[in-house]
Write a protein that holds these residues in place. Structure first.
Motif, PDB file in Angstrom:
ATOM      1  N   VAL A  77      -3.222  75.945  75.086  1.00 25.16           N
ATOM      2  CA  VAL A  77      -2.844  77.261  74.567  1.00 25.16           C
ATOM      3  C   VAL A  77      -1.346  77.228  74.337  1.00 25.16           C
ATOM      4  CG1 VAL A  77      -2.722  79.732  75.023  1.00 25.16           C
ATOM      5  CG2 VAL A  77      -4.732  78.425  75.757  1.00 25.16           C
ATOM      6  N   ALA A  78      -0.954  77.381  73.081  1.00 24.65           N
ATOM      7  CA  ALA A  78       0.458  77.296  72.711  1.00 24.65           C
ATOM      8  C   ALA A  78       1.061  78.685  72.547  1.00 24.65           C
ATOM      9  CB  ALA A  78       0.609  76.510  71.416  1.00 24.65           C
ATOM     10  N   HIS A  79       2.302  78.818  72.961  1.00 21.64           N
ATOM     11  CA  HIS A  79       3.044  80.051  72.725  1.00 21.64           C
ATOM     12  C   HIS A  79       3.506  80.085  71.278  1.00 21.64           C
ATOM     13  CE1 HIS A  79       6.032  83.208  73.014  1.00 21.64           C
ATOM     14  NE2 HIS A  79       6.956  82.366  72.570  1.00 21.64           N
ATOM     15  N   LEU A  80       3.441  81.255  70.658  1.00 21.10           N
ATOM     16  CA  LEU A  80       3.903  81.424  69.286  1.00 21.10           C
ATOM     17  C   LEU A  80       5.247  82.158  69.290  1.00 21.10           C
ATOM     18  CD1 LEU A  80       0.574  82.589  67.598  1.00 21.10           C
ATOM     19  CD2 LEU A  80       1.518  80.262  67.677  1.00 21.10           C
ATOM     20  N   PRO A  81       6.339  81.496  68.929  1.00 20.12           N
ATOM     21  CA  PRO A  81       7.630  82.173  68.835  1.00 20.12           C
ATOM     22  C   PRO A  81       7.546  83.329  67.829  1.00 20.12           C
ATOM     23  CG  PRO A  81       7.913  79.791  68.783  1.00 20.12           C
ATOM     24  CD  PRO A  81       6.446  80.045  68.645  1.00 20.12           C
ATOM     25  N   PRO A  82       8.399  84.341  67.973  1.00 21.97           N
ATOM     26  CA  PRO A  82       8.348  85.508  67.079  1.00 21.97           C
ATOM     27  C   PRO A  82       8.357  85.172  65.596  1.00 21.97           C
ATOM     28  CG  PRO A  82       9.822  85.924  68.919  1.00 21.97           C
ATOM     29  CD  PRO A  82       9.412  84.480  69.025  1.00 21.97           C
ATOM     30  N   ARG A  83       9.156  84.162  65.205  1.00 27.93           N
ATOM     31  CA  ARG A  83       9.213  83.791  63.779  1.00 27.93           C
ATOM     32  C   ARG A  83       7.865  83.283  63.295  1.00 27.93           C
ATOM     33  NH1 ARG A  83       9.094  83.406  59.255  1.00 27.93           N
ATOM     34  NH2 ARG A  83      10.552  82.523  57.747  1.00 27.93           N
ATOM     35  N   VAL A  84       7.128  82.598  64.151  1.00 26.58           N
ATOM     36  CA  VAL A  84       5.805  82.089  63.786  1.00 26.58           C
ATOM     37  C   VAL A  84       4.790  83.226  63.729  1.00 26.58           C
ATOM     38  CG1 VAL A  84       3.937  80.510  64.423  1.00 26.58           C
ATOM     39  CG2 VAL A  84       6.322  79.834  64.785  1.00 26.58           C
ATOM     40  N   VAL A  85       4.865  84.145  64.680  1.00 26.34           N
ATOM     41  CA  VAL A  85       3.974  85.311  64.678  1.00 26.34           C
ATOM     42  C   VAL A  85       4.139  86.090  63.381  1.00 26.34           C
ATOM     43  CG1 VAL A  85       3.472  87.528  65.762  1.00 26.34           C
ATOM     44  CG2 VAL A  85       3.882  85.517  67.188  1.00 26.34           C
ATOM     45  N   ALA A  86       5.390  86.309  62.967  1.00 22.94           N
ATOM     46  CA  ALA A  86       5.658  87.059  61.746  1.00 22.94           C
ATOM     47  C   ALA A  86       5.091  86.345  60.526  1.00 22.94           C
ATOM     48  CB  ALA A  86       7.159  87.264  61.582  1.00 22.94           C
ATOM     49  N   ALA A  87       5.242  85.021  60.479  1.00 19.39           N
ATOM     50  CA  ALA A  87       4.737  84.258  59.342  1.00 19.39           C
ATOM     51  C   ALA A  87       3.211  84.313  59.277  1.00 19.39           C
ATOM     52  CB  ALA A  87       5.207  82.807  59.450  1.00 19.39           C
ATOM     53  N   LEU A  88       2.561  84.219  60.422  1.00 15.77           N
ATOM     54  CA  LEU A  88       1.097  84.293  60.453  1.00 15.77           C
ATOM     55  C   LEU A  88       0.607  85.681  60.050  1.00 15.77           C
ATOM     56  CD1 LEU A  88       0.410  82.340  63.772  1.00 15.77           C
ATOM     57  CD2 LEU A  88      -0.133  81.567  61.460  1.00 15.77           C
ATOM     58  N   ALA A  89       1.294  86.693  60.521  1.00 20.38           N
ATOM     59  CA  ALA A  89       0.895  88.073  60.219  1.00 20.38           C
ATOM     60  C   ALA A  89       1.033  88.386  58.737  1.00 20.38           C
ATOM     61  CB  ALA A  89       1.726  89.049  61.043  1.00 20.38           C
ATOM     62  N   ASN A  90       1.905  87.672  58.049  1.00 20.56           N
ATOM     63  CA  ASN A  90       2.152  87.933  56.637  1.00 20.56           C
ATOM     64  C   ASN A  90       1.295  87.093  55.696  1.00 20.56           C
ATOM     65  OD1 ASN A  90       4.124  89.990  56.827  1.00 20.56           O
ATOM     66  ND2 ASN A  90       5.679  88.474  57.356  1.00 20.56           N
ATOM     67  N   ILE A  91       0.383  86.290  56.247  1.00 21.37           N
ATOM     68  CA  ILE A  91      -0.530  85.539  55.391  1.00 21.37           C
ATOM     69  C   ILE A  91      -1.564  86.504  54.813  1.00 21.37           C
ATOM     70  CG2 ILE A  91      -2.308  83.755  55.298  1.00 21.37           C
ATOM     71  CD1 ILE A  91      -0.893  82.289  57.515  1.00 21.37           C
TER      72      ILE A  91
END
Length: 254
Positions: free
Chosen positions: A137-151
């Motif tokens: 289980v990997a932690h998602l840094p905020p920048r990655v969370v934002a990029a995933l949410a914007n797909i």
């Protein structure tokens, strides 16, 4: 691979399968292959079989000298490179790059991700590491969370996060984004490389880096990703008591 090795030895008595004979078998089976292929396809599996037989007391254990493999220096992606790439890539391709850089995921692991593996609220992702038959289980840094949410996606739980079925289908789009960004040509794996290198240079200990990046062997992280810094002024840290002697510095200030 296994069938080729089995067919080569056939009914050869174990006592006749020497270390030298195994090296020669690799050359005969793969005459045009490089040292790494000979090691991986022949020496490793054959030695494993012999040593399994040794555990059953059928023969002595054996060590086979591997063919020397030239070490390739892998260039890591930097945060600047990743940000430039994402700016000139489609949302899902940019997110793929950021995801690999931010979690250390391999390209095969990233492309296998479905939305059921992603939890944006807890900022985590379940990564199945097929290469070592494990998961983390990997932690998602905020920048990655934002990029995933914007797909753009309906976030179907069984739907592919990054859309590409295989790395070959993603490579052309990857290369095109690099050209548009005007940045250096780097591979998918450079993002995983950048994950390890960036954390090591940030002072994160190698055990933690290995655990969070899914490396089973800590020494592999040091050997493959532990590049030295180019700036000579890094040695100034020796005299920075906040870094080298935190307890003594703290007591002195009190």
């Amino acid at each position: 691979m296994r069938e080729k090795v089995e067919d080569f030895w056939k009914d050869t008595p174990v006592r006749e399968i020497t270390a030298g004979a195994i090296r020669q078998s690799a050359i005969r089976l793969y005459p045009n292959a490089g040292p790494a292929t000979c090691n991986r396809q022949v020496i490793v599996p054959t030695q494993a079989i012999i040593n399994h037989a040794a555990e059953l007391d059928w023969c002595p254990p054996m060590q086979v000298k591997r063919f020397k493999v030239a070490t390739k220096v892998k260039e890591p992606a930097t945060l600047e490179w990743v940000e430039a790439f994402a700016e000139h890539a489609s949302p899902h391709l940019g997110a793929l790059c950021l995801f690999m850089f931010g979690t250390g995921a391999r390209i095969s692991e990233a492309l296998a991700m479905t939305w059921s593996d992603i939890n944006l609220k807890s900022a985590t992702a379940l990564i199945r590491q097929t290469k070592i038959n494990d998961e983390r289980v990997a932690h998602l840094p905020p920048r990655v969370v934002a990029a995933l949410a914007n797909i753009p996606s309906n976030h179907n739980p069984d739907g592919s996060v990054f859309r590409y079925v295989h790395r070959t289908t993603a490579r052309q789009a990857w290369n095109n984004a690099i050209k548009r960004a005007g940045i250096k040509q780097l591979s998918f794996h450079s993002c995983r490389h950048g994950f390890a290198t960036s954390l090591l240079h940030a002072g994160v200990d190698v055990v933690t880096v290995a655990e969070n990046g899914g490396w089973k062997v800590v020494t592999e992280v040091v050997r493959t990703y532990g590049h030295s810094r180019t700036e000579k002024s890094v040695t100034d840290a020796i005299f920075d008591t906040n870094l080298t002697q935190p307890e003594k510095s703290k007591n002195a200030s009190n």
